[in-house]
Design a protein around this motif. Structure first.
Motif, PDB file in Angstrom:
ATOM      1  N   LEU A 294       0.823  -1.211   0.000  1.00 17.15           N
ATOM      2  CA  LEU A 294       0.000   0.000   0.000  1.00 17.15           C
ATOM      3  C   LEU A 294       0.855   1.258   0.000  1.00 17.15           C
ATOM      4  CD1 LEU A 294      -2.760   1.362   0.189  1.00 17.15           C
ATOM      5  CD2 LEU A 294      -2.703   1.005   2.659  1.00 17.15           C
ATOM      6  N   TYR A 295       2.005   1.194   0.663  1.00 18.20           N
ATOM      7  CA  TYR A 295       2.879   2.373   0.768  1.00 18.20           C
ATOM      8  C   TYR A 295       3.315   2.852  -0.618  1.00 18.20           C
ATOM      9  CZ  TYR A 295       7.032   5.151   1.880  1.00 18.20           C
ATOM     10  OH  TYR A 295       7.963   6.149   1.953  1.00 18.20           O
ATOM     11  N   SER A 296       3.712   1.913  -1.480  1.00 21.82           N
ATOM     12  CA  SER A 296       4.172   2.319  -2.812  1.00 21.82           C
ATOM     13  C   SER A 296       3.020   2.895  -3.628  1.00 21.82           C
ATOM     14  CB  SER A 296       4.801   1.125  -3.535  1.00 21.82           C
ATOM     15  OG  SER A 296       3.863   0.071  -3.684  1.00 21.82           O
ATOM     16  N   ALA A 297       1.806   2.376  -3.433  1.00 20.66           N
ATOM     17  CA  ALA A 297       0.654   2.915  -4.144  1.00 20.66           C
ATOM     18  C   ALA A 297       0.355   4.338  -3.693  1.00 20.66           C
ATOM     19  CB  ALA A 297      -0.560   2.017  -3.914  1.00 20.66           C
ATOM     20  N   MET A 298       0.467   4.591  -2.389  1.00 18.02           N
ATOM     21  CA  MET A 298       0.232   5.939  -1.875  1.00 18.02           C
ATOM     22  C   MET A 298       1.259   6.919  -2.433  1.00 18.02           C
ATOM     23  SD  MET A 298      -2.431   6.167  -0.012  1.00 18.02           S
ATOM     24  CE  MET A 298      -3.608   5.074   0.773  1.00 18.02           C
ATOM     25  N   ASN A 299       2.508   6.492  -2.491  1.00 18.72           N
ATOM     26  CA  ASN A 299       3.550   7.378  -3.015  1.00 18.72           C
ATOM     27  C   ASN A 299       3.300   7.708  -4.477  1.00 18.72           C
ATOM     28  OD1 ASN A 299       5.056   7.889  -0.748  1.00 18.72           O
ATOM     29  ND2 ASN A 299       6.452   6.179  -1.051  1.00 18.72           N
ATOM     30  N   LYS A 300       2.871   6.711  -5.259  1.00 21.39           N
ATOM     31  CA  LYS A 300       2.563   6.984  -6.668  1.00 21.39           C
ATOM     32  C   LYS A 300       1.413   7.969  -6.798  1.00 21.39           C
ATOM     33  CE  LYS A 300       4.288   3.208  -9.514  1.00 21.39           C
ATOM     34  NZ  LYS A 300       5.061   4.138 -10.361  1.00 21.39           N
ATOM     35  N   ALA A 301       0.426   7.830  -5.938  1.00 20.43           N
ATOM     36  CA  ALA A 301      -0.707   8.763  -5.968  1.00 20.43           C
ATOM     37  C   ALA A 301      -0.257  10.177  -5.627  1.00 20.43           C
ATOM     38  CB  ALA A 301      -1.789   8.290  -5.007  1.00 20.43           C
ATOM     39  N   LEU A 302       0.609  10.291  -4.628  1.00 23.89           N
ATOM     40  CA  LEU A 302       1.093  11.606  -4.225  1.00 23.89           C
ATOM     41  C   LEU A 302       1.965  12.234  -5.303  1.00 23.89           C
ATOM     42  CD1 LEU A 302       1.951  10.853  -0.478  1.00 23.89           C
ATOM     43  CD2 LEU A 302      -0.019  12.094  -1.357  1.00 23.89           C
ATOM     44  N   ASP A 303       2.654  11.389  -6.080  1.00 25.62           N
ATOM     45  CA  ASP A 303       3.476  11.912  -7.180  1.00 25.62           C
ATOM     46  C   ASP A 303       2.628  12.546  -8.271  1.00 25.62           C
ATOM     47  OD1 ASP A 303       5.777  11.097  -5.920  1.00 25.62           O
ATOM     48  OD2 ASP A 303       5.956   9.208  -7.029  1.00 25.62           O
ATOM     49  N   LEU A 304       1.365  12.136  -8.375  1.00 24.77           N
ATOM     50  CA  LEU A 304       0.476  12.717  -9.386  1.00 24.77           C
ATOM     51  C   LEU A 304      -0.043  14.090  -8.978  1.00 24.77           C
ATOM     52  CD1 LEU A 304      -1.686   9.559 -10.292  1.00 24.77           C
ATOM     53  CD2 LEU A 304       0.134  10.587 -11.659  1.00 24.77           C
ATOM     54  N   HIS A 305       0.109  14.443  -7.715  1.00 27.95           N
ATOM     55  CA  HIS A 305      -0.441  15.703  -7.210  1.00 27.95           C
ATOM     56  C   HIS A 305       0.386  16.875  -7.727  1.00 27.95           C
ATOM     57  CE1 HIS A 305      -1.315  18.630  -3.775  1.00 27.95           C
ATOM     58  NE2 HIS A 305      -2.447  18.455  -4.419  1.00 27.95           N
TER      59      HIS A 305
END
Length: 699
Positions: A294-305
């Motif tokens: 889940l951590y890597s998915a959250m980081n990818k989402a934050l990179d889109l911001h």
């Protein structure tokens, strides 16, 4: 076993409950637990075990997960533990969802802050039967009620509604009730107990017509191994619905994760027709991705911001032990996370925490529930303007107030507690203000509540606990008997000389039953013949007993297994012959075909134990009508009634009537009927019936 044991049971409860009691029954004696500081509980527990006495300890190891340790259970002893708790339920629009979890599904990662023996362990071959009944009283009993998780029977009685679980249920999934009412309103009550006066206010913020400005949405889909089967199908359905809910001016991102995380695109994309169609094809091509990073998915989402207002919609079963890195990642940049917990045994503690900590909201959905309603409510929350102020004017100044540590959205109930020096009376004036919307107000009268007074006061004390200074929290918890990270329940039993344990107990950790549908091991989705629109909704206003069947398709390893030596048949106890006779009698037209006197009942090939108990009741002075009505009521509730024709059950209900028979009579007959049903003639089944590829995975 032949020696003394230390038994450890880990079990789930809904997040946010307040435990009211912990009891232990040993033989004919019942012991009441007391909440004491954790260090003291540990010391007294160990001392009792060392002296050969018995001790029983209950701890909250983390939100929603509890551990009961039963020390020095002696050979041949039967121990019964009881847990009593209170939970505040909140409306979503005009819907109310009640959930009782029964098992803890396997999770990815390592749990922290848990002792090794407290960590839940699942077993492929563990199977625990579940018996359950729910009584709904007051106005809720007249609402539309549905059970999407289990087969149940609905029994109306004197304005209340009793819901009884059908036979064959096991502790492999959450028990869920969905309740819908046409008209609901804010509610206020006052309760006094433990030298305290508390007001409880359940607020329903008025609906907001104006939508806020558009926000970017990143949809994260859990494609881990635990999601395979029913859960991933429902999750993909939810993602496709979410894509269809996007407005043309909004932007979106898509991320799927398992052992690693992959993204639909490196940047947020406009929600135009072309991009949405490509996104749908991308979702449909996703497959099992292994673990739950889940951590890597959250980081990818934050990179889109890129600085614009953005929300995350996370669809997952939550089967992961959250680590500190993941929790920190979710709080970056002030991005809200709206979670949908999917599956038959959702890890509510995970999905609830991610939503509450970021100002989002959490919804839970089991395989037979409506996903579209969850998607609609979340997008409605994302787009509505934020609440800018909430002012509550109590009849007198409170000593303290406890509001939920989560965001408040219009249409969702919001429960607030307040403590007073004296019992307040009168009305509470509430004013809401949303950005860009005219303020609204409510007047809520406070009603006195006595029956649940202690439960309300302790629930209020529990919600206020995080606001109590750290140095005083343990004292506060002991005063209100609250189970916390600093306090435990403890029962100590002094054994007589000659009954003490001579050796230290052997540790036995009871495994969890594998959650239904976990990892694609089975399916719990209703058959096509039992479409959602066909499943019945029940309210007390209906005159007859009705029930629906979900057509469960359980895992082969979870079949009801009864193992007998040499696969002999059980002795015939007369149950099957009795059912055949009484079913035949029900088809007759005289007196609706069913006997209305005990004398006539005896002609129906009653099994000997059943005939004996009816004679004993008559000899004890009970009237003929009392015994007959109690007999039919017990038959309606016993485990085998779901296999009997519905018309037959309706005839029985008409004889019972609306007034409940003597409960003591019903319970005696019910216990005997259940015993006869469970021990009826049947062929044994061996574990060797399990296919080899699954048997190799069994412990």
């Amino acid at each position: 076993t032949t020696r003394n044991l230390e038994l450890v049971y880990s079990f789930p409860l809904p997040v946010g409950v307040t435990l009211l009691s912990f009891t232990v029954s040993l033989g004919e004696r019942k012991y009441q637990g007391e909440v004491i500081p954790r260090a003291q509980a540990e010391k007294e527990y160990e001392e009792a075990i060392a002296k050969g006495n018995s001790a029983f300890r209950l701890q909250e190891v983390q939100k929603g997960i509890y551990s009961a340790t039963l020390g020095n259970v002696m050979p041949g002893e039967a121990i019964e533990i009881g847990v009593n708790y209170v939970e505040t339920l909140s409306w979503n629009g005009n819907g109310l969802r009640y959930r009782l979890p029964t098992t803890i599904a396997p999770r990815y990662g390592e749990p922290k802050h848990m002792l090794p023996w407290q960590r839940p362990v699942s077993s492929l071959v563990a199977e625990y039967p579940l018996a359950l009944s729910v009584t709904i009283t007051g106005e809720l009993a007249g609402c539309a009620i549905e059970c999407p998780s289990h087969r149940v029977r609905y029994l109306p009685e004197a304005g209340d509604l009793k819901i009884v679980l059908a036979k064959g249920a096991t502790m492999d999934r959450d028990f869920v009730l969905e309740i819908e009412c046409e008209a609901i309103s804010s509610l206020g009550v006052v309760a006094s107990a433990r030298d305290s006066h508390v007001a409880m206010l359940s607020l329903l913020p008025p609906a907001v017509e104006r939508q806020g400005p558009g926000r970017d949405v990143v949809i994260i889909l859990d494609c881990s191994g635990s999601m395979q089967g029913d859960s991933i199908k429902l999750a993909k359905e939810g993602v496709l619905m979410a894509l269809g809910s996007l407005q043309p001016e909004e932007r979106f991102g898509l991320i799927a994760f398992g052992n690693s995380a992959i993204s639909f695109d490196k940047q947020l994309q406009p929600a135009n027709r072309k991009n949405l169609e490509m996104a749908r094809r991308w979702i449909n091509c996703l497959d099992d991705m292994g673990g739950t990073q889940l951590y890597s998915a959250m980081n990818k989402a934050l990179d889109l911001h890129d600085g614009s207002a953005m929300d995350i919609l996370l669809l997952t079963d939550g089967e992961i032990w959250l680590d500190e890195d993941t929790e920190r990642a979710t709080r970056k940049k002030g991005i809200r996370i709206f979670t949908i917990g999917i599956g038959s045994a959702v890890a509510q503690d995970v999905v609830q925490k991610l939503a509450d900590d970021t100002g989002g909201a959490c919804e839970l959905v089991s395989p037979n529930e409506d996903m579209s309603a969850r998607i609609y409510r979340h997008f409605n929350r994302m787009r509505q303007p934020e609440m800018s102020s909430l002012v509550i004017d109590w009849p007198m100044p409170p000593k303290w107030q406890a509001r939920p540590e989560r965001a408040c959205f219009a249409g969702d109930a919001y429960v607030v507690f307040a403590g007073f020096d004296e019992r307040p009376a009168g009305q509470v004036y509430v004013r809401f203000a949303f950005e860009g919307v005219a303020p609204a107000s409510l007047d809520v009268p406070l009603m006195h509540e006595s029956r649940a007074a202690d439960a309300i006061v302790r629930a209020a004390a529990r919600q206020h606990l995080p606001r109590v200074p750290m140095v005083n929290r343990q004292t506060w918890a002991v005063r209100y008997q609250l189970l916390t990270e600093q306090t435990d329940y403890l029962v100590s039993i002094e054994r007589a000389e000659g009954e003490k344990a001579e050796n230290l107990p052997a540790l036995h950790i009871q495994p969890q039953m594998l959650a239904a549908g976990w990892g694609g091991s089975s399916s719990v989705v209703a058959k096509a013949s039992a479409k959602r629109s066909d499943r019945m909704r029940f309210s007390v206003g209906q005159p007859s007993i009705d029930y629906h069947s979900l057509g469960d398709i359980p895992a082969v390893v979870r079949k009801r297994t009864v193992v007998y030596d040499d696969f002999d048949l059980l002795d015939d106890n007369g149950y099957e012959r009795f059912i055949k006779q009484i079913t035949t009698a029900s088809r007759k037209k005289i007196f609706a075909g069913l006997p209305t006197r005990v004398t006539d009942l005896r002609r129906l090939a009653l099994p000997e134990p059943l005939e004996t108990i009816l004679d004993e009741l008559l000899a004890a002075g009970y009237g003929d009508e009392q015994v007959v009505r109690a007999f039919y009521r017990a038959f309606l509730e016993h485990d085998g009634s779901v296999d009997v024709d519905e018309k037959f059950l309706k005839k029985m209900q008409s004889i019972v009537g609306d007034q409940s028979p003597d409960s003591s009579l019903v319970s005696r007959i019910l216990a005997l009927l259940n015993s006869l049903f469970q021990n009826r003639s049947q062929t044994g089944v061996s574990l060797m019936d399990v296919p080899p590829f699954l048997r190799r995975q069994a412990d």
